[in-house]
Design a protein around this motif. Sequence first.
Motif, PDB file in Angstrom:
ATOM      1  N   ALA A 203       0.827  -1.212   0.000  1.00 27.46           N
ATOM      2  CA  ALA A 203       0.000   0.000   0.000  1.00 27.46           C
ATOM      3  C   ALA A 203       0.861   1.262   0.000  1.00 27.46           C
ATOM      4  O   ALA A 203       0.500   2.267  -0.610  1.00 27.46           O
ATOM      5  CB  ALA A 203      -0.931   0.010   1.212  1.00 27.46           C
ATOM      6  N   ALA A 204       2.016   1.205   0.678  1.00 33.75           N
ATOM      7  CA  ALA A 204       2.878   2.394   0.775  1.00 33.75           C
ATOM      8  C   ALA A 204       3.544   2.721  -0.549  1.00 33.75           C
ATOM      9  O   ALA A 204       3.728   3.889  -0.887  1.00 33.75           O
ATOM     10  CB  ALA A 204       3.937   2.175   1.851  1.00 33.75           C
ATOM     11  N   ASP A 205       3.958   1.715  -1.290  1.00 31.55           N
ATOM     12  CA  ASP A 205       4.620   1.914  -2.580  1.00 31.55           C
ATOM     13  C   ASP A 205       5.809   2.875  -2.456  1.00 31.55           C
ATOM     14  O   ASP A 205       5.946   3.838  -3.208  1.00 31.55           O
ATOM     15  CB  ASP A 205       3.619   2.438  -3.616  1.00 31.55           C
ATOM     16  CG  ASP A 205       4.172   2.416  -5.037  1.00 31.55           C
ATOM     17  OD1 ASP A 205       5.059   1.578  -5.313  1.00 31.55           O
ATOM     18  OD2 ASP A 205       3.729   3.227  -5.871  1.00 31.55           O
ATOM     19  N   GLY A 206       6.664   2.612  -1.460  1.00 33.19           N
ATOM     20  CA  GLY A 206       7.865   3.420  -1.301  1.00 33.19           C
ATOM     21  C   GLY A 206       7.702   4.695  -0.513  1.00 33.19           C
ATOM     22  O   GLY A 206       8.650   5.472  -0.363  1.00 33.19           O
ATOM     23  N   ASP A 207       6.500   4.950   0.026  1.00 31.37           N
ATOM     24  CA  ASP A 207       6.204   6.161   0.779  1.00 31.37           C
ATOM     25  C   ASP A 207       6.188   5.807   2.268  1.00 31.37           C
ATOM     26  O   ASP A 207       5.237   5.197   2.761  1.00 31.37           O
ATOM     27  CB  ASP A 207       4.839   6.711   0.340  1.00 31.37           C
ATOM     28  CG  ASP A 207       4.469   8.023   1.011  1.00 31.37           C
ATOM     29  OD1 ASP A 207       4.951   8.283   2.122  1.00 31.37           O
ATOM     30  OD2 ASP A 207       3.671   8.782   0.423  1.00 31.37           O
ATOM     31  N   MET A 208       7.247   6.182   2.992  1.00 28.04           N
ATOM     32  CA  MET A 208       7.347   5.823   4.409  1.00 28.04           C
ATOM     33  C   MET A 208       6.237   6.464   5.219  1.00 28.04           C
ATOM     34  O   MET A 208       5.694   5.853   6.146  1.00 28.04           O
ATOM     35  CB  MET A 208       8.709   6.244   4.954  1.00 28.04           C
ATOM     36  CG  MET A 208       8.973   5.777   6.374  1.00 28.04           C
ATOM     37  SD  MET A 208       9.208   3.989   6.485  1.00 28.04           S
ATOM     38  CE  MET A 208      10.941   3.875   5.988  1.00 28.04           C
ATOM     39  N   GLU A 228      -6.114  -7.982   6.162  1.00 29.13           N
ATOM     40  CA  GLU A 228      -7.482  -7.488   6.022  1.00 29.13           C
ATOM     41  C   GLU A 228      -7.628  -6.093   6.601  1.00 29.13           C
ATOM     42  O   GLU A 228      -8.243  -5.209   5.991  1.00 29.13           O
ATOM     43  CB  GLU A 228      -8.452  -8.453   6.713  1.00 29.13           C
ATOM     44  CG  GLU A 228      -9.915  -8.058   6.562  1.00 29.13           C
ATOM     45  CD  GLU A 228     -10.858  -9.062   7.207  1.00 29.13           C
ATOM     46  OE1 GLU A 228     -12.072  -8.796   7.227  1.00 29.13           O
ATOM     47  OE2 GLU A 228     -10.372 -10.112   7.683  1.00 29.13           O
ATOM     48  N   ALA A 229      -7.056  -5.862   7.786  1.00 26.21           N
ATOM     49  CA  ALA A 229      -7.151  -4.549   8.419  1.00 26.21           C
ATOM     50  C   ALA A 229      -6.443  -3.484   7.593  1.00 26.21           C
ATOM     51  O   ALA A 229      -6.937  -2.357   7.439  1.00 26.21           O
ATOM     52  CB  ALA A 229      -6.560  -4.610   9.827  1.00 26.21           C
ATOM     53  N   VAL A 230      -5.276  -3.817   7.046  1.00 28.58           N
ATOM     54  CA  VAL A 230      -4.501  -2.847   6.274  1.00 28.58           C
ATOM     55  C   VAL A 230      -5.235  -2.442   5.006  1.00 28.58           C
ATOM     56  O   VAL A 230      -5.381  -1.248   4.704  1.00 28.58           O
ATOM     57  CB  VAL A 230      -3.109  -3.405   5.934  1.00 28.58           C
ATOM     58  CG1 VAL A 230      -2.387  -2.487   4.948  1.00 28.58           C
ATOM     59  CG2 VAL A 230      -2.280  -3.579   7.194  1.00 28.58           C
ATOM     60  N   PHE A 231      -5.722  -3.422   4.225  1.00 27.40           N
ATOM     61  CA  PHE A 231      -6.396  -3.092   2.973  1.00 27.40           C
ATOM     62  C   PHE A 231      -7.686  -2.318   3.230  1.00 27.40           C
ATOM     63  O   PHE A 231      -8.071  -1.451   2.441  1.00 27.40           O
ATOM     64  CB  PHE A 231      -6.683  -4.357   2.170  1.00 27.40           C
ATOM     65  CG  PHE A 231      -5.472  -4.898   1.457  1.00 27.40           C
ATOM     66  CD1 PHE A 231      -4.681  -4.069   0.680  1.00 27.40           C
ATOM     67  CD2 PHE A 231      -5.115  -6.232   1.556  1.00 27.40           C
ATOM     68  CE1 PHE A 231      -3.562  -4.549   0.022  1.00 27.40           C
ATOM     69  CE2 PHE A 231      -4.001  -6.732   0.901  1.00 27.40           C
ATOM     70  CZ  PHE A 231      -3.223  -5.882   0.130  1.00 27.40           C
TER      71      PHE A 231
END
Length: 329
Positions: A203-208, A228-231
Amino acid sequence: MSEADAETAEPAGGRSGIWIEKYRPEGLDDVKGHENVVPRLKRYVEQDDLPHLMFAGPAGTGKTTAAQAIAREIYGDDWRENFLELNASDQRGIDVVRDRIKNFARSSFGGYDYRIIFLDEADALTSDAQSALRRTMEQFSNNTRFILSCNYSSQIIDPIQSRCAVFRFTQLSDDAVEAQIREIAAEEGIELTDDGVDALVYAADGDMRKAINGLQAAAVMGETVDEEAVFAITATARPEEVEEMVEQAIAGDFTAARATLETLLTDRGLAGGDVIDQLHRSAWEFDLPEQATVRLLERLGEVDYRITEGANERLQLEAMLASLALEDE
């Protein structure tokens, strides 16, 4: 609370506070994922020979953190008095350059050869403001150092670029993001599953910043942070859901592909731009023939441009799926 206010606030105990500020690295040695950038910055500080700097790169990759770390290492506990942070996207006119920057550069300061002005999102400055900034950089070069942060260095005029040492901040590696979120989870006493880690990294795709915010938001939902919680909390689709939609379209089943798109937009809460970003990121990872992947990327380029120009997101995405479905006939 503004970023400056959050920075000055003392982190509260437990899980309170904003984690991106609570766990912001304080020194250059603590900045993760930029092994090619940090040693050069450290040499400038160690040799007391700091030039004007320009940090260019995507959001959440450590540009602001690096600027603050430099100030902390040069000024120690006095860093806030000798470090002016301005956000050019909010204060982008020529008056800001003429007034706030000049007033700070002219004001007295004790014991240091120069002060630092950090101009965030400098690519949002108007051309007139950039011209004024260039002259200000020349006028106060003896007692002021500028650090400019931008997403696109091409939007900064050449006379400013030529006065700066330019550093490129790339997207952070998956390993760097994973190491940071595991460290924070351990510090906060959060049970973090392996699939939860993978979901946060995806989900971050390189964005800390996005990864840490996602971890904090998911942690509010319960003691265990899993996939599940993250998505759910980050409004991100599972890669397999996006792949299924594309496969349905390429197989000629437009109705099924449209239904999957509807689920992503309505049930998952994704915006059209989010769907395009995920498709673009994952296109080569799908189990698709190379020709199909090429067709998908071609359609994505068209749709992204049209949406940028103001076209309806849902209509454009459905047209893209219809185009992929018709290709198979």
